[in-house]
Design a protein around this motif. Structure first.
Motif, PDB file in Angstrom:
ATOM      1  N   ASP A 234       0.420  -1.502  -0.209  1.00 58.53           N
ATOM      2  CA  ASP A 234      -0.311  -0.011   0.425  1.00 58.53           C
ATOM      3  C   ASP A 234       0.831   1.561  -0.041  1.00 58.53           C
ATOM      4  OD1 ASP A 234      -2.372  -1.637   0.384  1.00 58.53           O
ATOM      5  OD2 ASP A 234      -2.717  -0.938   2.663  1.00 58.53           O
ATOM      6  N   LYS A 235       1.975   0.990   0.856  1.00 57.29           N
ATOM      7  CA  LYS A 235       2.538   2.221   0.935  1.00 57.29           C
ATOM      8  C   LYS A 235       3.723   2.646  -0.425  1.00 57.29           C
ATOM      9  CE  LYS A 235       6.129   4.937   3.676  1.00 57.29           C
ATOM     10  NZ  LYS A 235       6.481   4.914   5.089  1.00 57.29           N
ATOM     11  N   TYR A 236       4.120   1.587  -0.816  1.00 52.58           N
ATOM     12  CA  TYR A 236       4.672   1.871  -2.229  1.00 52.58           C
ATOM     13  C   TYR A 236       3.755   2.358  -3.225  1.00 52.58           C
ATOM     14  CZ  TYR A 236       7.855   0.693  -6.478  1.00 52.58           C
ATOM     15  OH  TYR A 236       7.890   0.681  -7.506  1.00 52.58           O
ATOM     16  N   ILE A 237       2.903   1.826  -3.446  1.00 54.93           N
ATOM     17  CA  ILE A 237       1.673   2.425  -4.016  1.00 54.93           C
ATOM     18  C   ILE A 237       1.185   3.433  -4.337  1.00 54.93           C
ATOM     19  CG2 ILE A 237      -0.892   2.063  -5.213  1.00 54.93           C
ATOM     20  CD1 ILE A 237      -0.326  -0.779  -5.206  1.00 54.93           C
ATOM     21  N   ARG A 238       1.522   3.745  -2.942  1.00 58.20           N
ATOM     22  CA  ARG A 238       0.832   5.526  -2.456  1.00 58.20           C
ATOM     23  C   ARG A 238       2.098   6.174  -3.278  1.00 58.20           C
ATOM     24  NH1 ARG A 238       2.353   8.068   2.011  1.00 58.20           N
ATOM     25  NH2 ARG A 238       2.284   5.709   2.889  1.00 58.20           N
ATOM     26  N   LEU A 239       3.552   6.172  -2.475  1.00 55.48           N
ATOM     27  CA  LEU A 239       4.805   6.977  -3.474  1.00 55.48           C
ATOM     28  C   LEU A 239       4.944   7.113  -4.507  1.00 55.48           C
ATOM     29  CD1 LEU A 239       7.010   5.790   0.117  1.00 55.48           C
ATOM     30  CD2 LEU A 239       5.892   7.939  -0.405  1.00 55.48           C
ATOM     31  N   PHE A 240       4.567   5.825  -5.043  1.00 54.89           N
ATOM     32  CA  PHE A 240       5.307   5.373  -7.050  1.00 54.89           C
ATOM     33  C   PHE A 240       4.091   4.873  -8.048  1.00 54.89           C
ATOM     34  CE2 PHE A 240       8.950   4.753  -3.380  1.00 54.89           C
ATOM     35  CZ  PHE A 240       9.298   5.869  -4.209  1.00 54.89           C
ATOM     36  N   ASN A 241       3.203   5.625  -7.266  1.00 53.38           N
ATOM     37  CA  ASN A 241       2.320   5.020  -8.763  1.00 53.38           C
ATOM     38  C   ASN A 241       2.426   6.028  -9.876  1.00 53.38           C
ATOM     39  OD1 ASN A 241       0.472   8.123  -8.953  1.00 53.38           O
ATOM     40  ND2 ASN A 241       0.272   7.211  -6.799  1.00 53.38           N
ATOM     41  N   GLU A 242       1.661   5.424 -10.943  1.00 54.10           N
ATOM     42  CA  GLU A 242       2.119   6.189 -11.880  1.00 54.10           C
ATOM     43  C   GLU A 242       1.502   7.428 -12.366  1.00 54.10           C
ATOM     44  OE1 GLU A 242      -2.075   4.665 -11.866  1.00 54.10           O
ATOM     45  OE2 GLU A 242      -0.455   4.101 -10.954  1.00 54.10           O
ATOM     46  N   ARG A 243       0.856   7.592 -11.707  1.00 50.62           N
ATOM     47  CA  ARG A 243       0.603   9.039 -11.876  1.00 50.62           C
ATOM     48  C   ARG A 243       1.820  10.360 -11.088  1.00 50.62           C
ATOM     49  NH1 ARG A 243      -5.058  10.701 -12.600  1.00 50.62           N
ATOM     50  NH2 ARG A 243      -5.755   9.163 -13.512  1.00 50.62           N
ATOM     51  N   THR A 244       2.420   9.691 -10.334  1.00 49.68           N
ATOM     52  CA  THR A 244       3.343  10.631  -9.357  1.00 49.68           C
ATOM     53  C   THR A 244       5.014  10.265  -9.942  1.00 49.68           C
ATOM     54  OG1 THR A 244       2.547   9.786  -7.132  1.00 49.68           O
ATOM     55  CG2 THR A 244       4.999  10.686  -7.172  1.00 49.68           C
ATOM     56  N   VAL A 245       4.911   8.638 -10.429  1.00 46.11           N
ATOM     57  CA  VAL A 245       6.089   8.988 -11.443  1.00 46.11           C
ATOM     58  C   VAL A 245       6.372  10.122 -12.461  1.00 46.11           C
ATOM     59  CG1 VAL A 245       7.499   7.321 -12.155  1.00 46.11           C
ATOM     60  CG2 VAL A 245       6.512   6.322 -10.329  1.00 46.11           C
ATOM     61  N   ALA A 246       4.937  10.005 -13.464  1.00 46.08           N
ATOM     62  CA  ALA A 246       4.949  10.441 -14.031  1.00 46.08           C
ATOM     63  C   ALA A 246       5.010  11.578 -13.905  1.00 46.08           C
ATOM     64  CB  ALA A 246       3.730  10.091 -15.547  1.00 46.08           C
ATOM     65  N   ARG A 247       4.112  12.270 -13.236  1.00 42.66           N
ATOM     66  CA  ARG A 247       5.013  13.763 -12.832  1.00 42.66           C
ATOM     67  C   ARG A 247       6.978  14.263 -12.771  1.00 42.66           C
ATOM     68  NH1 ARG A 247       2.339  16.643  -7.570  1.00 42.66           N
ATOM     69  NH2 ARG A 247       2.360  13.906  -7.208  1.00 42.66           N
TER      70      ARG A 247
ATOM     71  N   LEU B 142       8.576  12.510 -13.162  1.00 40.30           N
ATOM     72  CA  LEU B 142       9.303  12.777 -15.123  1.00 40.30           C
ATOM     73  C   LEU B 142       9.129  13.529 -15.730  1.00 40.30           C
ATOM     74  CD1 LEU B 142       9.693   8.863 -16.430  1.00 40.30           C
ATOM     75  CD2 LEU B 142      11.565  10.013 -15.319  1.00 40.30           C
ATOM     76  N   PHE B 143       8.191  14.340 -16.220  1.00 41.26           N
ATOM     77  CA  PHE B 143       8.191  15.193 -16.790  1.00 41.26           C
ATOM     78  C   PHE B 143       8.535  16.794 -15.711  1.00 41.26           C
ATOM     79  CE2 PHE B 143       5.089  18.740 -17.286  1.00 41.26           C
ATOM     80  CZ  PHE B 143       4.891  19.247 -18.279  1.00 41.26           C
ATOM     81  N   ASP B 144       8.744  16.887 -14.722  1.00 40.83           N
ATOM     82  CA  ASP B 144       9.337  17.735 -13.658  1.00 40.83           C
ATOM     83  C   ASP B 144      10.715  17.675 -13.806  1.00 40.83           C
ATOM     84  OD1 ASP B 144       6.330  18.774 -12.450  1.00 40.83           O
ATOM     85  OD2 ASP B 144       6.833  17.731 -10.919  1.00 40.83           O
ATOM     86  N   PHE B 145      11.605  16.737 -13.267  1.00 44.68           N
ATOM     87  CA  PHE B 145      12.631  16.533 -13.743  1.00 44.68           C
ATOM     88  C   PHE B 145      13.435  16.770 -14.780  1.00 44.68           C
ATOM     89  CE2 PHE B 145      16.277  14.159 -14.877  1.00 44.68           C
ATOM     90  CZ  PHE B 145      17.508  14.150 -14.041  1.00 44.68           C
ATOM     91  N   ALA B 146      12.512  16.674 -16.222  1.00 46.53           N
ATOM     92  CA  ALA B 146      12.941  17.267 -17.560  1.00 46.53           C
ATOM     93  C   ALA B 146      13.154  18.535 -17.566  1.00 46.53           C
ATOM     94  CB  ALA B 146      12.040  16.483 -18.609  1.00 46.53           C
ATOM     95  N   PHE B 147      11.983  19.511 -17.042  1.00 45.38           N
ATOM     96  CA  PHE B 147      12.618  20.401 -16.335  1.00 45.38           C
ATOM     97  C   PHE B 147      12.647  20.227 -15.524  1.00 45.38           C
ATOM     98  CE2 PHE B 147       8.914  19.670 -19.722  1.00 45.38           C
ATOM     99  CZ  PHE B 147       9.171  20.230 -20.672  1.00 45.38           C
ATOM    100  N   ASP B 148      13.770  20.560 -14.980  1.00 48.17           N
ATOM    101  CA  ASP B 148      14.537  21.324 -13.810  1.00 48.17           C
ATOM    102  C   ASP B 148      13.571  21.651 -12.723  1.00 48.17           C
ATOM    103  OD1 ASP B 148      16.721  21.133 -12.912  1.00 48.17           O
ATOM    104  OD2 ASP B 148      17.202  23.561 -13.189  1.00 48.17           O
ATOM    105  N   ARG B 149      12.691  20.764 -12.466  1.00 45.28           N
ATOM    106  CA  ARG B 149      11.159  21.408 -11.083  1.00 45.28           C
ATOM    107  C   ARG B 149      11.409  20.332  -9.832  1.00 45.28           C
ATOM    108  NH1 ARG B 149       6.813  23.309 -15.263  1.00 45.28           N
ATOM    109  NH2 ARG B 149       6.310  21.113 -14.727  1.00 45.28           N
TER     110      ARG B 149
END
Length: 75
Positions: free
Chosen positions: A40-53, A55-62
């Motif tokens: 449950d904790k893993y899914i809460r912390l690393f779900n597909e939406r969080t990881v995608a967000r 990656l997007f933020d990382f690409a734009f240095d945010r």
């Protein structure tokens, strides 16, 4: 630590791994409770939406760990 003892089994030696594995096999209710909390904790912390967000933020240095509910220093 990202996960606690009631969310995941940790070991620092082979003997400790064997002992904890045997204890987990002998106590299926406790084993399942640990597995459920950890999953449950893993899914809460690393779900597909969080990881995608992230990656997007990382690409734009945010990228900022706090923005994703991750502990400081994780990224």
């Amino acid at each position: 630590a990202l996960f606690s003892e009631d969310e995941m089994l940790f070991f620092s030696s082979f003997d400790e791994l064997v002992a904890k594995s045997r204890n987990a096999v002998a106590d299926p209710e406790r084993r399942q409770a640990i597995a459920t909390k950890g999953r449950d904790k893993y899914i809460r912390l690393f779900n597909e939406r969080t990881v995608a967000r992230y990656l997007f933020d990382f690409a734009f240095d945010r990228a900022d760990a706090a923005a994703y509910g991750w502990p400081p220093g994780l990224i």
